[in-house]
Design a protein around this motif. Structure first.
Motif, PDB file in Angstrom:
ATOM      1  N   LYS A 102     -22.599  56.765   3.812  1.00  0.00           N
ATOM      2  CA  LYS A 102     -22.357  56.545   2.378  1.00  0.00           C
ATOM      3  C   LYS A 102     -21.208  55.570   2.168  1.00  0.00           C
ATOM      4  O   LYS A 102     -21.285  54.655   1.332  1.00  0.00           O
ATOM      5  N   MET A 103     -20.148  55.728   2.939  1.00  0.00           N
ATOM      6  CA  MET A 103     -18.985  54.851   2.815  1.00  0.00           C
ATOM      7  C   MET A 103     -19.337  53.413   3.192  1.00  0.00           C
ATOM      8  O   MET A 103     -19.003  52.457   2.473  1.00  0.00           O
ATOM      9  N   LEU A 104     -20.042  53.252   4.311  1.00  0.00           N
ATOM     10  CA  LEU A 104     -20.365  51.910   4.779  1.00  0.00           C
ATOM     11  C   LEU A 104     -21.477  51.280   3.941  1.00  0.00           C
ATOM     12  O   LEU A 104     -21.485  50.066   3.750  1.00  0.00           O
ATOM     13  N   ARG A 105     -22.391  52.084   3.431  1.00  0.00           N
ATOM     14  CA  ARG A 105     -23.438  51.555   2.543  1.00  0.00           C
ATOM     15  C   ARG A 105     -22.813  50.952   1.289  1.00  0.00           C
ATOM     16  O   ARG A 105     -23.243  49.887   0.817  1.00  0.00           O
ATOM     17  N   LYS A 106     -21.796  51.614   0.779  1.00  0.00           N
ATOM     18  CA  LYS A 106     -21.106  51.102  -0.397  1.00  0.00           C
ATOM     19  C   LYS A 106     -20.509  49.728  -0.119  1.00  0.00           C
ATOM     20  O   LYS A 106     -20.592  48.811  -0.953  1.00  0.00           O
ATOM     21  N   ASN A 107     -19.934  49.545   1.065  1.00  0.00           N
ATOM     22  CA  ASN A 107     -19.360  48.246   1.430  1.00  0.00           C
ATOM     23  C   ASN A 107     -20.450  47.190   1.571  1.00  0.00           C
ATOM     24  O   ASN A 107     -20.280  46.041   1.157  1.00  0.00           O
ATOM     25  N   VAL A 108     -21.579  47.578   2.176  1.00  0.00           N
ATOM     26  CA  VAL A 108     -22.691  46.639   2.338  1.00  0.00           C
ATOM     27  C   VAL A 108     -23.190  46.175   0.975  1.00  0.00           C
ATOM     28  O   VAL A 108     -23.414  44.976   0.749  1.00  0.00           O
ATOM     29  N   LEU A 109     -23.361  47.101   0.057  1.00  0.00           N
ATOM     30  CA  LEU A 109     -23.841  46.751  -1.284  1.00  0.00           C
ATOM     31  C   LEU A 109     -22.877  45.789  -1.981  1.00  0.00           C
ATOM     32  O   LEU A 109     -23.295  44.843  -2.658  1.00  0.00           O
ATOM     33  N   ARG A 110     -21.592  46.031  -1.796  1.00  0.00           N
ATOM     34  CA  ARG A 110     -20.586  45.167  -2.428  1.00  0.00           C
ATOM     35  C   ARG A 110     -20.664  43.745  -1.873  1.00  0.00           C
ATOM     36  O   ARG A 110     -20.744  42.766  -2.628  1.00  0.00           O
ATOM     37  N   VAL A 111     -20.652  43.614  -0.548  1.00  0.00           N
ATOM     38  CA  VAL A 111     -20.650  42.281   0.066  1.00  0.00           C
ATOM     39  C   VAL A 111     -21.968  41.563  -0.199  1.00  0.00           C
ATOM     40  O   VAL A 111     -21.984  40.379  -0.545  1.00  0.00           O
ATOM     41  N   ALA A 112     -23.079  42.285  -0.043  1.00  0.00           N
ATOM     42  CA  ALA A 112     -24.376  41.666  -0.303  1.00  0.00           C
ATOM     43  C   ALA A 112     -24.476  41.204  -1.758  1.00  0.00           C
ATOM     44  O   ALA A 112     -25.004  40.123  -2.044  1.00  0.00           O
ATOM     45  N   GLY A 113     -23.936  41.996  -2.678  1.00  0.00           N
ATOM     46  CA  GLY A 113     -23.939  41.613  -4.088  1.00  0.00           C
ATOM     47  C   GLY A 113     -23.152  40.346  -4.340  1.00  0.00           C
ATOM     48  O   GLY A 113     -23.564  39.493  -5.133  1.00  0.00           O
ATOM     49  N   GLU A 114     -22.022  40.222  -3.659  1.00  0.00           N
ATOM     50  CA  GLU A 114     -21.201  39.011  -3.804  1.00  0.00           C
ATOM     51  C   GLU A 114     -21.957  37.780  -3.326  1.00  0.00           C
ATOM     52  O   GLU A 114     -21.923  36.716  -3.969  1.00  0.00           O
ATOM     53  N   VAL A 115     -22.632  37.911  -2.192  1.00  0.00           N
ATOM     54  CA  VAL A 115     -23.362  36.764  -1.642  1.00  0.00           C
ATOM     55  C   VAL A 115     -24.530  36.390  -2.551  1.00  0.00           C
ATOM     56  O   VAL A 115     -24.742  35.207  -2.860  1.00  0.00           O
ATOM     57  N   LEU A 116     -25.295  37.365  -2.988  1.00  0.00           N
ATOM     58  CA  LEU A 116     -26.445  37.081  -3.853  1.00  0.00           C
ATOM     59  C   LEU A 116     -26.004  36.450  -5.169  1.00  0.00           C
ATOM     60  O   LEU A 116     -26.675  35.544  -5.694  1.00  0.00           O
ATOM     61  N   ALA A 117     -24.864  36.894  -5.704  1.00  0.00           N
ATOM     62  CA  ALA A 117     -24.349  36.313  -6.943  1.00  0.00           C
ATOM     63  C   ALA A 117     -23.946  34.859  -6.723  1.00  0.00           C
ATOM     64  O   ALA A 117     -24.202  33.989  -7.576  1.00  0.00           O
ATOM     65  N   ALA A 118     -23.332  34.589  -5.564  1.00  0.00           N
ATOM     66  CA  ALA A 118     -22.895  33.220  -5.266  1.00  0.00           C
ATOM     67  C   ALA A 118     -24.085  32.273  -5.135  1.00  0.00           C
ATOM     68  O   ALA A 118     -23.999  31.098  -5.487  1.00  0.00           O
ATOM     69  N   TYR A 119     -25.210  32.777  -4.612  1.00  0.00           N
ATOM     70  CA  TYR A 119     -26.401  31.949  -4.437  1.00  0.00           C
ATOM     71  C   TYR A 119     -27.348  32.040  -5.636  1.00  0.00           C
ATOM     72  O   TYR A 119     -28.390  31.383  -5.628  1.00  0.00           O
ATOM     73  N   THR A 120     -27.015  32.872  -6.599  1.00  0.00           N
ATOM     74  CA  THR A 120     -27.868  33.134  -7.773  1.00  0.00           C
ATOM     75  C   THR A 120     -29.300  33.476  -7.338  1.00  0.00           C
ATOM     76  O   THR A 120     -30.277  32.913  -7.841  1.00  0.00           O
ATOM     77  N   LEU A 121     -29.384  34.412  -6.397  1.00  0.00           N
ATOM     78  CA  LEU A 121     -30.670  34.867  -5.887  1.00  0.00           C
ATOM     79  C   LEU A 121     -30.772  36.376  -6.011  1.00  0.00           C
ATOM     80  O   LEU A 121     -29.765  37.079  -6.093  1.00  0.00           O
ATOM     81  N   ASP A 122     -32.006  36.857  -5.998  1.00  0.00           N
ATOM     82  CA  ASP A 122     -32.262  38.295  -5.977  1.00  0.00           C
ATOM     83  C   ASP A 122     -33.195  38.573  -4.801  1.00  0.00           C
ATOM     84  O   ASP A 122     -34.406  38.383  -4.905  1.00  0.00           O
ATOM     85  N   ILE A 123     -32.629  38.979  -3.671  1.00  0.00           N
ATOM     86  CA  ILE A 123     -33.402  39.221  -2.449  1.00  0.00           C
ATOM     87  C   ILE A 123     -33.395  40.715  -2.150  1.00  0.00           C
ATOM     88  O   ILE A 123     -32.343  41.364  -2.177  1.00  0.00           O
ATOM     89  N   ASP A 124     -34.568  41.251  -1.871  1.00  0.00           N
ATOM     90  CA  ASP A 124     -34.636  42.647  -1.437  1.00  0.00           C
ATOM     91  C   ASP A 124     -34.066  42.778  -0.033  1.00  0.00           C
ATOM     92  O   ASP A 124     -34.328  41.920   0.834  1.00  0.00           O
ATOM     93  N   TYR A 125     -33.314  43.812   0.211  1.00  0.00           N
ATOM     94  CA  TYR A 125     -32.808  44.091   1.556  1.00  0.00           C
ATOM     95  C   TYR A 125     -32.720  45.597   1.722  1.00  0.00           C
ATOM     96  O   TYR A 125     -32.718  46.357   0.750  1.00  0.00           O
ATOM     97  N   GLN A 126     -32.687  46.028   2.973  1.00  0.00           N
ATOM     98  CA  GLN A 126     -32.658  47.449   3.272  1.00  0.00           C
ATOM     99  C   GLN A 126     -31.434  47.799   4.108  1.00  0.00           C
ATOM    100  O   GLN A 126     -30.952  46.976   4.902  1.00  0.00           O
TER     101      GLN A 126
END
Length: 261
Positions: A102-126
């Motif tokens: 749960k702790m590490l998933r939260k970090n993954v979501l944060r970093v992935a969100g930052e990258v997707l926002a920077a690229y203005t993309l919406d990519i599914d990931y697991q």
């Protein structure tokens, strides 16, 4: 050879000409010193059960943040510039408790969100996890709350179930097999009676929580025909193995599927 970073206090640092006009040795020391201390810290008496996997990611979150950022940036580059369709799968290893994931998933979501926002993309990931510890297999119903997929790391799961080191067991395993203690090397053929039961329990409990949970194994057992047949029997979705074992794995998977008909 790439650029070198000379650690302060080393002989190389003393040769850099500290004190020459234009040099900034004090700034170099000040900037490198915070990074120098952790270099020697992750040393364990028993590294196999020590400060590794998700434990390292919790102690040093910047390590996993860097890896997640690299994965997502690579995916975004391929999607945006080359037209690929990609679903990155980010796997957290050596989880024993759902709170770690749960702790590490939260970090993954944060970093992935930052990258997707920077690229203005919406990519599914697991985001998933490796089931490598008996406790993780037994707690699979809880861990599945935070995981999109499980990959059973059967090399480590065999080690931790048997209490054997794969690197050292060769000293006595041949004698065990010759004496009839073991029918075969459990690191070559999956132990259905012990390790296999943990896979069954985790499969059942994980899918009770998340019916869509994708399940597979990752390790040398993924290229061994009888182990692949067992994985098919208990309802796993895939096997992962060394590249040279892929042809054998494909043939074994096809054979296992045919036996159902």
């Amino acid at each position: 050879m790439g650029p070198r970073v000379v650690l302060p206090g080393s002989a190389g640092h003393r040769r850099t000409g500290a004190g020459r006009p234009g040099s900034e040795p004090e700034r170099t020391v000040r900037h490198l010193q915070p990074a120098r201390q952790p270099v020697g810290e992750p040393r364990d008496f028993n590294p196999m059960l020590g400060h590794r996997g998700c434990r390292l990611g919790i102690s040093y979150p910047e390590v996993y943040d860097m890896q997640v950022r690299a994965i997502m940036e690579a995916a975004c580059e391929l999607v945006k510039n080359e037209g690929y369709e990609i679903t990155p799968e980010i796997m957290i290893p050596l989880v024993a408790d759902v709170k770690e994931l749960k702790m590490l998933r939260k970090n993954v979501l944060r970093v992935a969100g930052e990258v997707l926002a920077a690229y203005t993309l919406d990519i599914d990931y697991q985001i998933g996890t490796m089931i490598e510890l008996p406790r993780a297999a037994l707690m699979a119903d809880q861990i599945a709350q935070q995981a999109d997929f499980f990959s059973f790391g059967t090399n480590d799961l065999t080690q931790t179930t048997y209490g054997l080191s794969r690197d050292d067991a060769g000293k006595f395993l041949p004698n065990y097999i010759a004496s009839g203690v073991f029918a075969c090397d459990p690191f070559v053929k999956l132990d259905r009676d012990g390790v296999g039961q943990l896979l069954k329990i985790a499969t059942k409990r994980g899918r009770q929580t998340r019916p869509s949970l994708q399940l597979g194994i990752c390790g040398e057992h993924g290229g061994e025909p009888t182990s692949i047949a067992f994985c098919h029997q208990i309802g796993l979705d895939y096997v992962s193995c060394s590249p040279y074992r892929v042809p054998i794995a494909r043939l074994a998977a096809a054979h296992a599927a045919l036996q159902d008909k």
